[in-house]
Design a protein around this motif. Structure first.
Motif, PDB file in Angstrom:
ATOM      1  N   LEU A 471       0.847  -1.208   0.000  1.00 39.93           N
ATOM      2  CA  LEU A 471       0.000   0.000   0.000  1.00 39.93           C
ATOM      3  C   LEU A 471       0.881   1.257   0.000  1.00 39.93           C
ATOM      4  N   VAL A 472       1.916   1.248   0.851  1.00 43.04           N
ATOM      5  CA  VAL A 472       2.771   2.443   0.966  1.00 43.04           C
ATOM      6  C   VAL A 472       3.674   2.597  -0.268  1.00 43.04           C
ATOM      7  N   THR A 473       4.326   1.513  -0.663  1.00 40.66           N
ATOM      8  CA  THR A 473       5.305   1.650  -1.767  1.00 40.66           C
ATOM      9  C   THR A 473       4.640   1.642  -3.148  1.00 40.66           C
ATOM     10  N   ASP A 474       3.826   0.602  -3.440  1.00 37.92           N
ATOM     11  CA  ASP A 474       3.208   0.509  -4.781  1.00 37.92           C
ATOM     12  C   ASP A 474       2.034   1.474  -4.934  1.00 37.92           C
ATOM     13  N   GLY A 475       1.350   1.756  -3.823  1.00 33.36           N
ATOM     14  CA  GLY A 475       0.186   2.641  -3.894  1.00 33.36           C
ATOM     15  C   GLY A 475       0.595   4.100  -3.799  1.00 33.36           C
ATOM     16  N   ILE A 476       0.989   4.500  -2.583  1.00 35.18           N
ATOM     17  CA  ILE A 476       1.208   5.936  -2.352  1.00 35.18           C
ATOM     18  C   ILE A 476       2.492   6.453  -3.016  1.00 35.18           C
ATOM     19  N   GLN A 663      -7.229  -2.584  -7.065  1.00 44.02           N
ATOM     20  CA  GLN A 663      -6.423  -3.529  -7.834  1.00 44.02           C
ATOM     21  C   GLN A 663      -5.853  -4.648  -6.958  1.00 44.02           C
ATOM     22  N   THR A 664      -5.908  -4.465  -5.631  1.00 44.00           N
ATOM     23  CA  THR A 664      -5.331  -5.472  -4.731  1.00 44.00           C
ATOM     24  C   THR A 664      -6.370  -6.469  -4.241  1.00 44.00           C
ATOM     25  N   ASP A 677      -8.019 -10.607 -11.583  1.00 46.15           N
ATOM     26  CA  ASP A 677      -9.169 -10.973 -10.739  1.00 46.15           C
ATOM     27  C   ASP A 677      -9.635  -9.810  -9.867  1.00 46.15           C
ATOM     28  N   SER A 678      -8.940  -8.683  -9.920  1.00 49.65           N
ATOM     29  CA  SER A 678      -9.253  -7.566  -9.013  1.00 49.65           C
ATOM     30  C   SER A 678     -10.566  -6.873  -9.381  1.00 49.65           C
ATOM     31  N   MET A 679     -11.029  -6.072  -8.425  1.00 54.09           N
ATOM     32  CA  MET A 679     -12.268  -5.309  -8.656  1.00 54.09           C
ATOM     33  C   MET A 679     -12.085  -4.389  -9.858  1.00 54.09           C
ATOM     34  N   LEU A 680     -10.892  -3.808  -9.948  1.00 59.22           N
ATOM     35  CA  LEU A 680     -10.599  -2.859 -11.015  1.00 59.22           C
ATOM     36  C   LEU A 680     -10.780  -3.507 -12.388  1.00 59.22           C
ATOM     37  N   ALA A 681     -10.260  -4.718 -12.503  1.00 58.69           N
ATOM     38  CA  ALA A 681     -10.360  -5.435 -13.779  1.00 58.69           C
ATOM     39  C   ALA A 681     -11.821  -5.720 -14.115  1.00 58.69           C
ATOM     40  N   GLU A 713      -2.628  13.835 -14.283  1.00 62.15           N
ATOM     41  CA  GLU A 713      -1.423  13.170 -13.768  1.00 62.15           C
ATOM     42  C   GLU A 713      -1.744  11.768 -13.243  1.00 62.15           C
ATOM     43  N   SER A 714      -3.029  11.534 -12.899  1.00 61.32           N
ATOM     44  CA  SER A 714      -3.438  10.226 -12.365  1.00 61.32           C
ATOM     45  C   SER A 714      -3.231   9.106 -13.362  1.00 61.32           C
ATOM     46  N   VAL A 715      -3.244   9.458 -14.670  1.00 59.03           N
ATOM     47  CA  VAL A 715      -3.044   8.429 -15.695  1.00 59.03           C
ATOM     48  C   VAL A 715      -1.691   7.758 -15.448  1.00 59.03           C
ATOM     49  N   VAL A 716      -0.690   8.583 -15.183  1.00 57.12           N
ATOM     50  CA  VAL A 716       0.655   8.055 -14.981  1.00 57.12           C
ATOM     51  C   VAL A 716       0.740   7.260 -13.678  1.00 57.12           C
ATOM     52  N   SER A 717       0.190   7.846 -12.602  1.00 50.57           N
ATOM     53  CA  SER A 717       0.294   7.144 -11.321  1.00 50.57           C
ATOM     54  C   SER A 717      -0.447   5.808 -11.375  1.00 50.57           C
ATOM     55  N   THR A 718      -1.578   5.759 -12.088  1.00 47.83           N
ATOM     56  CA  THR A 718      -2.335   4.508 -12.202  1.00 47.83           C
ATOM     57  C   THR A 718      -1.576   3.486 -13.041  1.00 47.83           C
ATOM     58  N   LEU A 719      -1.047   3.955 -14.174  1.00 48.28           N
ATOM     59  CA  LEU A 719      -0.289   3.030 -15.028  1.00 48.28           C
ATOM     60  C   LEU A 719       0.937   2.508 -14.284  1.00 48.28           C
ATOM     61  N   GLY A 720       1.552   3.417 -13.504  1.00 44.57           N
ATOM     62  CA  GLY A 720       2.727   3.017 -12.722  1.00 44.57           C
ATOM     63  C   GLY A 720       2.394   1.931 -11.721  1.00 44.57           C
ATOM     64  N   GLY A 721       1.166   1.986 -11.199  1.00 48.21           N
ATOM     65  CA  GLY A 721       0.760   0.975 -10.224  1.00 48.21           C
ATOM     66  C   GLY A 721       0.326  -0.338 -10.865  1.00 48.21           C
ATOM     67  N   LEU A 722      -0.244  -0.253 -12.074  1.00 46.79           N
ATOM     68  CA  LEU A 722      -0.820  -1.447 -12.711  1.00 46.79           C
ATOM     69  C   LEU A 722       0.174  -2.192 -13.610  1.00 46.79           C
TER      70      LEU A 722
END
Lengths: 788, 48
Positions: A471-476, A663-664, A677-681, A713-722
């Motif tokens: 949550l801290v590293t991959d999320g925030i 996504q988790t 299998d995540s909610m996001l998918a 900017e969220s596009v990048v942060s989301t792609l970075g996480g996924l």
């Protein structure tokens, strides 16, 4: 002969001002009146619009509008007759002692004795409300910042302030001051004129500070006279007087104060010189409610007596209506003569009274030989010219003006203007993306990477559970960090835009670009909101308020989101690093060009469908070039950096956590082993079908696009996480990546921009923009994907 | 989960709530009355 036929550097005298409606009134208000000398300074690179010098300042107008102004090149023959009554009306003022208006002491006692029935205003210590009124670009916001210690944005471009701003005067907590948009008269020509006029008339501030640019005092005093007609207590602040004096010019302040009947204080708004004295005077007139000692500007004899008689006759006729409507009587009569529909409706005259007014005006027009609007403007300017002839020593040509002229020979020259514009814009982008901005960005990235690694190690050493660690590293950290690194690039772009605006070049761009923009159905003034759109859509949408027609405003607002804003830079940089290393500059430039080209195509379609008709007239003052003030530029950059950081730590932070949760976990809130299998998918998969034809049918891409609605900017942060770099390379090709970049460039603006559109144009237009942009983005992306 | 994990999780949740409240407050302040588009930003102007 008409004004459009005048040769370069040739002078003539205006004989008649043709045309009708708001534009004609605006031209008259700007001093384009019969009898005035006018000189052609230059043509824009494509021959249109033209720049003329009148009353000591530069005015631009289109050739079609100039063609309606009849001129006489024989300056002697067309010189206006001298009217001895007019001269006598403004009495000889040699050796006038300090009149002391707006001050305590014996002058105040004398005036109080003359007007014993005058009501007293606010007592010392009780709240006082002041209004700051003046022409566009005369230093109002600079004075507001000096008075209040605030950091409102100022620029060397007419119309930077588009909505009123309130502040408390430093050292006087009981005094509130309102900075109003710049206006040239109290005629309702543009939206901001309506805002300013409505404020002064309806809110009835305790006193008005009328700030003027002393280097073009004749035109500035035109608004002063209209404010004086309101009868409100007011003080005249002479700004830029140092520029006038540095070239041997001077203002005899005592005489000016005596002739106008209001306190006059010379100031330097930029460093606060004279501002304490200004505040003392304005508080005095506010507390004692000392209105202007003079409101009558036309003599009762001589060639302008017809105006005097009709004005007073109308004042008697509408006195009861003005009182009921709460409009100052003299102002109401003046506006009635000018044909101001807002005042006419507010007065609610009977049929009989309307006809009487019409007869009076017909008589006045016959006697004066001018139509009613021209006669009023002529009467005011005649008074002003008489006053300034006695009180102002004009310099031959100010250093600033000479310098501006020299710079303009290149920047607005016939053959050099367009190359100079392209060169300057190229320099802006090079500075932002290739040199200074990019260098600082690398530095920032290193810092962020080091901080992320340090926190990661810390969490590992504490033996934190894998899910919380993720949550801290991959999320925030991944989300916020990926966006934060673009702060230097964004600050650099705003720095460049601010330099263009503060130096006065932005106004020149409007002048140069008017003709090409007119082919798209827009006016040159629209270039400013559109250029600001490269920074951020929100202020650029608000800047469209300076456009005087609803049609131009709507069209400009619709086109602004096609200009690639700074929030999209992280998206481009993210994909460039992954798919186009070494070709970043070309890919970035192509994004900006696609945005501009799409905007042009949409403008052409709109011009022939929803927005048929002509663009708004282009009548604008060209300010002198000025060195940008470091404090103002610094404030602007700090504001933008603060705004960006606030977004990164609010919207992006929250979005990163929400995306991470979606996504988790799956819908049973069990941790998923695979993202599929995540909610996001599950949520994004049905929408992904729409993107199949573009080759972007992956649920993770769709999720990123949906998140981009909150903030780009969220596009990048989301792609970075996924995605990991490997999965991204496996999912997209260079072609699909470019298609995705094009879609990101053109699809719906962020929620902040939509909210601004809603505020400016209403919910219907906000919805239209969202749908139109998404459709256009899909279409252009599809074209790109099929062509590549 | 160990106690350190719970502390970190609670800190993240608390931060999220604080940021959300700050953001909503700012949105309300920025919105103004929205009753008209005259730019006055004065809620009393159009009676909202």
């Amino acid at each position: 002969m008409n004004l459009s036929e005048l040769s370069l550097a040739q002078s003539a005298r205006i004989v008649a001002v043709g045309g009708d409606g708001a534009l004609r009134q605006h031209l008259l208000d700007m001093g384009v009146i019969p009898g005035v000398r006018v000189t052609l300074v230059k043509h824009a690179p494509m021959g249109d619009p033209i720049e003329v010098r009148i009353h000591g300042y530069e005015l631009t107008m289109r050739k079609a509008d100039a063609a309606k102004i009849t001129i006489d090149t024989d300056l002697k023959r067309s010189a206006p007759e001298e009217d001895p009554d007019e001269k006598a009306y403004v009495a000889n003022t040699q050796e006038i002692p300090h009149p002391g208006l707006g001050e305590g002491g014996r002058y105040h006692e004398e005036q109080s004795a003359l007007l014993p029935s005058k009501p007293q205003g606010a007592a010392p210590g009780s709240p006082v409300h002041l209004a700051l009124v003046g022409n566009q670009n005369c230093g109002k916001t600079t004075l507001f910042n000096t008075l209040t210690g605030s950091n409102q944005h100022v620029g060397n471009f007419p119309g930077v302030t588009v909505e009123r701003k309130d502040g408390t005067v430093k050292g006087h907590p009981e005094v509130t001051i309102t900075d109003l948009p710049g206006i040239y008269s109290l005629s309702p020509y543009t939206n901001e004129e309506v805002v300013s006029r409505r404020f002064v008339l309806e809110q009835k501030p305790d006193a008005i500070i009328n700030i003027i640019d002393t280097t073009c005092i004749e035109r500035s005093l035109y608004l002063t006279m209209q404010l004086m007609e309101l009868g409100r207590p007011m003080v005249l602040a002479l700004n830029f007087i140092d520029e006038l004096e540095s070239q041997g010019g001077a203002v005899r302040v005592n005489e000016l104060e005596h002739l106008l009947g209001i306190p006059v204080v010379p100031i330097r708004a930029v460093d606060g010189e004279g501002v304490d004295e200004l505040i003392d005077h304005v508080l005095h007139v506010a507390r004692y409610q000392e209105g202007p000692a003079r409101q009558d500007f036309c003599p009762s004899s001589g060639i302008r007596s017809a105006v005097h008689r009709s004005l007073h006759a109308i004042m008697h006729l509408v006195e009861d209506h003005a009182e009921r409507a709460g409009i100052p009587l003299r102002f109401a009569a003046n506006k009635l003569i000018e044909g101001d529909t807002l005042t006419r409706d507010a007065l609610d005259l009977s049929q009989n009274e309307r006809e009487t007014v019409e007869h009076l005006l017909a008589q006045m027009e016959e006697e004066r030989g001018l139509d009613r609007q021209a006669a009023m403007a002529d009467m005011r300017y005649a008074f002003i010219l008489n006053v300034t002839a006695r009180t102002v020593v004009h310099p031959k040509e100010s250093r600033e003006h000479r310098r501006s002229h020299r710079i303009d020979n290149i920047l607005t020259g016939r053959w050099t203007a367009l190359p100079a514009f392209i060169g300057i814009m190229a320099l802006v982008f090079w500075f932002t993306f290739n040199s200074v901005g990019a260098w600082f960005q690398e530095l920032f990235e290193e810092g962020i990477d080091a901080s992320t690694a340090w926190i990661d190690d810390l969490l590992s050493s504490w033996d934190i559970a894998p899910t919380v660690h993720s949550l801290v590293t991959d999320g925030i950290l991944a989300g916020v960090g990926s966006v934060l690194s673009f702060l230097p690039v964004i600050v650099c772009l705003f720095f460049c835009l601010s330099m263009l605006e503060d130096s006065g070049y932005m106004a020149r761009i409007a002048f140069v670009m008017d003709r090409p923009l007119r082919r798209l159905g827009l006016s040159g003034r629209s270039i400013v909101p559109l250029l600001m759109g490269f920074g951020c859509s929100v202020p650029s949408i608000m800047a469209s308020r300076t456009l005087p027609s609803e049609r131009d405003r709507k069209m400009t607002i619709l086109l602004t989101p096609f200009m690639s804003c700074t929030a999209k830079i992280p998206i481009y940089a993210f994909f460039v690093a992954a798919f186009f290393p070494g070709n970043g500059a070309w890919v970035m430039t192509s994004m900006y060009l696609i945005g501009i080209l799409t905007g042009i195509l949409v403008a052409i379609v709109l011009k022939h469908t929803a927005f048929r008709g002509e663009a708004v007239p282009f009548v604008m003052e060209l300010p002198n070039y000025r060195m940008p003030v470091a404090r103002n530029v610094g404030h602007l950059l700090w504001d933008k950096a603060k705004d960006f950081l606030e977004r990164a730590f609010t919207v992006i932070f929250m979005a990163s956590i929400v995306i991470w949760v979606f996504q988790t976990f799956d819908f049973r809130l069990d941790t998923v082993t695979s993202n599929h299998d995540s909610m996001l998918a599950q949520i994004a998969a049905p929408v992904a079908v729409l993107f199949e034809p573009l080759g972007l049918g992956d649920w993770r891409i769709v999720t990123a696009l949906i998140c981009g609605f909150l903030a780009k900017e969220s596009v990048v942060s989301t792609l970075g996480g996924l995605f990991t770099p490997e999965t991204l390379q496996a999912t997209l090709t260079a072609t699909t990546c470019y298609t995705l970049m094009v879609f990101c460039l053109l699809y719906t603006p962020c929620v902040a921009a939509i909210a601004t559109v809603r505020r400016e144009l209403g919910s219907r237009w906000a919805l239209i923009i969202v749908i139109t942009q998404c459709l256009v983005a899909w279409l252009v992306a599809w074209l790109v994907s099929t062509m590549l | 989960m160990n106690i350190q994990s719970w502390i970190v999780l609670l800190a993240v949740v608390a931060l999220f709530v604080a940021v959300f409240r700050f953001y909503m407050k700012k949105q309300r302040r920025n919105k103004g009355c929205g009753g008209c588009s005259c730019g006055c930003n004065d809620c009393e102007h159009c009676g909202l």
